[in-house]
Design a protein around this motif. Structure first.
Motif, PDB file in Angstrom:
ATOM      1  N   PRO A  50       0.871  -1.758   0.096  1.00 29.10           N
ATOM      2  CA  PRO A  50      -0.023  -0.016  -0.274  1.00 29.10           C
ATOM      3  C   PRO A  50       1.027   1.457   0.132  1.00 29.10           C
ATOM      4  N   ARG A  51       0.487   2.048  -0.484  1.00 32.22           N
ATOM      5  CA  ARG A  51       0.950   3.246  -0.447  1.00 32.22           C
ATOM      6  C   ARG A  51       0.767   5.007  -1.221  1.00 32.22           C
ATOM      7  N   THR A  52       1.457   5.952  -0.079  1.00 34.65           N
ATOM      8  CA  THR A  52       0.772   6.695  -0.163  1.00 34.65           C
ATOM      9  C   THR A  52       2.022   8.079  -1.012  1.00 34.65           C
ATOM     10  N   ALA A  53       1.977   9.274  -1.833  1.00 33.15           N
ATOM     11  CA  ALA A  53       2.273   9.662  -2.875  1.00 33.15           C
ATOM     12  C   ALA A  53       2.134  10.626  -2.806  1.00 33.15           C
ATOM     13  N   ILE A  54       3.027  11.606  -3.545  1.00 28.78           N
ATOM     14  CA  ILE A  54       2.697  13.169  -3.544  1.00 28.78           C
ATOM     15  C   ILE A  54       3.869  13.468  -5.263  1.00 28.78           C
ATOM     16  N   GLY A  55       2.949  14.427  -5.811  1.00 30.19           N
ATOM     17  CA  GLY A  55       3.596  14.675  -7.255  1.00 30.19           C
ATOM     18  C   GLY A  55       3.462  16.290  -7.268  1.00 30.19           C
ATOM     19  N   ILE A  56       4.301  17.292  -7.616  1.00 36.09           N
ATOM     20  CA  ILE A  56       3.679  18.635  -8.051  1.00 36.09           C
ATOM     21  C   ILE A  56       3.645  18.834  -9.577  1.00 36.09           C
ATOM     22  N   SER A  57       2.907  19.701 -10.242  1.00 40.89           N
ATOM     23  CA  SER A  57       3.595  20.455 -11.816  1.00 40.89           C
ATOM     24  C   SER A  57       4.547  21.101 -11.580  1.00 40.89           C
ATOM     25  N   GLN A  58       4.922  21.063 -12.514  1.00 38.21           N
ATOM     26  CA  GLN A  58       6.669  22.171 -13.280  1.00 38.21           C
ATOM     27  C   GLN A  58       6.437  23.619 -12.286  1.00 38.21           C
ATOM     28  N   ASN A  59       5.479  23.616 -12.474  1.00 41.69           N
ATOM     29  CA  ASN A  59       5.386  25.531 -11.908  1.00 41.69           C
ATOM     30  C   ASN A  59       4.888  25.398 -10.074  1.00 41.69           C
ATOM     31  N   GLY A  60       4.965  24.606  -9.584  1.00 38.74           N
ATOM     32  CA  GLY A  60       4.497  24.445  -8.097  1.00 38.74           C
ATOM     33  C   GLY A  60       3.337  24.340  -8.504  1.00 38.74           C
ATOM     34  N   ASP A  61       1.840  25.014  -8.901  1.00 38.81           N
ATOM     35  CA  ASP A  61       0.497  25.090  -8.786  1.00 38.81           C
ATOM     36  C   ASP A  61       0.097  24.453  -8.563  1.00 38.81           C
ATOM     37  N   LYS A  62       0.187  22.790  -9.574  1.00 36.73           N
ATOM     38  CA  LYS A  62      -0.744  21.762  -8.623  1.00 36.73           C
ATOM     39  C   LYS A  62       0.046  20.832  -7.834  1.00 36.73           C
ATOM     40  N   VAL A  63      -1.173  20.294  -7.361  1.00 38.19           N
ATOM     41  CA  VAL A  63      -0.834  19.223  -6.517  1.00 38.19           C
ATOM     42  C   VAL A  63      -1.666  17.887  -6.769  1.00 38.19           C
ATOM     43  N   TYR A  64      -0.102  16.385  -7.354  1.00 38.82           N
ATOM     44  CA  TYR A  64      -1.402  15.493  -7.149  1.00 38.82           C
ATOM     45  C   TYR A  64      -0.393  14.727  -5.480  1.00 38.82           C
ATOM     46  N   ILE A  65      -1.561  14.062  -4.789  1.00 42.84           N
ATOM     47  CA  ILE A  65      -1.943  13.337  -3.645  1.00 42.84           C
ATOM     48  C   ILE A  65      -2.487  12.200  -3.698  1.00 42.84           C
ATOM     49  N   MET A  66      -1.521  10.422  -3.403  1.00 38.15           N
ATOM     50  CA  MET A  66      -2.407   9.957  -3.913  1.00 38.15           C
ATOM     51  C   MET A  66      -1.909   8.162  -3.025  1.00 38.15           C
ATOM     52  N   VAL A  67      -3.641   7.620  -2.644  1.00 38.58           N
ATOM     53  CA  VAL A  67      -3.298   6.377  -2.163  1.00 38.58           C
ATOM     54  C   VAL A  67      -3.916   4.863  -2.732  1.00 38.58           C
ATOM     55  N   VAL A  68      -2.746   4.255  -2.881  1.00 41.50           N
ATOM     56  CA  VAL A  68      -3.323   2.943  -3.801  1.00 41.50           C
ATOM     57  C   VAL A  68      -3.295   1.819  -2.900  1.00 41.50           C
ATOM     58  N   ASP A  69      -4.551   1.283  -2.202  1.00 42.93           N
ATOM     59  CA  ASP A  69      -4.100   0.102  -1.281  1.00 42.93           C
ATOM     60  C   ASP A  69      -3.554  -1.369  -1.149  1.00 42.93           C
ATOM     61  N   GLY A  70      -3.581  -2.060  -0.813  1.00 44.21           N
ATOM     62  CA  GLY A  70      -2.860  -3.433  -0.362  1.00 44.21           C
ATOM     63  C   GLY A  70      -3.021  -4.330   0.334  1.00 44.21           C
ATOM     64  N   ARG A  71      -2.038  -5.567   0.502  1.00 48.79           N
ATOM     65  CA  ARG A  71      -1.960  -6.903   1.014  1.00 48.79           C
ATOM     66  C   ARG A  71      -3.335  -6.596   0.858  1.00 48.79           C
TER      67      ARG A  71
END
Length: 332
Positions: free
Chosen positions: A236-257
């Motif tokens: 299972p994971r939690t992760a975060i990403g951002i756009s090149q100029n820092g105005d968009k944020v992507y936060i995701m969780v994927v379940d597991g186990r």
């Protein structure tokens, strides 16, 4: 073998039995019939029993993921809803190309919206190290001036003391400015309201610009490119990403186990998902039983106004107390 029909095979064997009229051979003949049919169905034309899976996304996010990765075999659920101006949630249930059941939850936050920002959470809303489930951390700060729309867990931490492993800044106050190893990462919101991602070596030149920050582990995407990984574990994971100029944020969780529900991802797959969403940089946050994705389900201030959407893995779906998290909040 020749392409005989099922009916013809049965007729041949029945005729054979009648010819010799041996009642004692009934069981033998039925056994032979079963064997012949089994061979027939497995050896004639195997392509007739192969199912072709085609993923059919519904939402814009689903289309991005299907068009820009090769991870999806079939999609069972692809839903999107808006929590606030600038906060979109996408939930996907799908069959992976590995033949595994998967459930994924994604926040897309537009920091250009005047309605929202992102802040680090504090257990019990106190500037000290502790542990508390994320919905309770949200309840501790949720009010008209700091209206919480949703959030996730964040940094890895000492499960005895509640001390996070990396950087920790809340509202410009630094609770922790050290890292437990040199390969640690962090996510930050700057004084200008932009999102940023960095590694240990980036912190000295960024420290004066940071308003909010939580620590992370491996870099998943760097400068728009998925980072190669040696760790191939599926969790299972939690992760975060951002756009090149820092105005968009992507936060995701994927379940597991949970084999029949969701199996988790490798770091590489996680990076591929975040890159497909639009992340120019991305890092991994604490996963496993810590992974928590929750939203506000109603406008009021009832005690149960927050709802966990994912399935935390190690407590039968119950939240794990964690050291900190990220809250998507309305601007003061």
């Amino acid at each position: 073998m020749k392409k005989l029909s099922y009916g013809l095979l049965v007729a041949v064997l029945i005729n054979y039995q009648n010819k010799f009229n041996l009642i004692k051979m009934n069981k033998l003949m039925l056994y032979i019939l079963g064997c012949v049919i089994l061979v027939f169905t497995h050896s004639c034309k195997q392509e007739d029993i192969i199912t072709e899976y085609i993923p059919v996304p519904v939402t814009e996010t689903g289309h991005k993921l299907v068009d820009n990765t090769d991870l999806f075999a079939s999609i069972y659920k692809d839903s999107l809803y808006t929590l606030a101006d600038g906060v979109i949630v996408t939930e996907l249930a799908y069959l992976s190309v590995k033949g595994l059941a998967m459930h994924m939850f994604i926040f897309e936050v537009d920091l250009n919206s005047p309605e929202v920002s992102i802040q680090a959470s504090l257990p019990y809303d106190k500037y000290e190290f502790a542990m508390q489930p994320m919905t309770e951390q949200a309840l501790a700060v949720d009010e008209e001036a700091t209206y919480v729309y949703g959030g996730t867990n964040a940094d890895f931490f000492n499960m005895t003391t509640g001390v996070p492993r990396g950087l920790y800044v809340r509202n410009g106050i630094t609770l922790k400015n050290t890292f437990d190893s040199n390969d640690r990462s962090f996510f930050a919101i700057t004084n200008e309201g932009k999102a940023a991602i960095g590694m240990v070596e980036d912190y000295p030149q960024m420290r004066e610009t940071i308003r909010e920050a939580v620590g992370g582990s491996v870099r998943l995407v760097r400068d728009g490119v998925v980072v190669p990984q040696t760790n191939v574990s599926v969790e299972p994971r939690t992760a975060i990403g951002i756009s090149q100029n820092g105005d968009k944020v992507y936060i995701m969780v994927v379940d597991g186990r949970n084999f029949s529900y969701s199996n988790g991802m490798t770091y590489t797959e996680l990076g591929q998902i975040l890159q497909a969403l639009g992340a120019y940089d991305a890092i991994n946050l604490d996963g496993g039983g810590s992974s928590t994705f929750f939203i506000r389900k109603e406008d009021g201030f009832s005690d149960d106004r927050f709802e966990i959407r994912n399935w935390p893995s190690d407590r039968g779906g119950l939240e794990r107390p964690v050291a900190n998290g990220l809250l998507i909040v309305g601007k003061n």
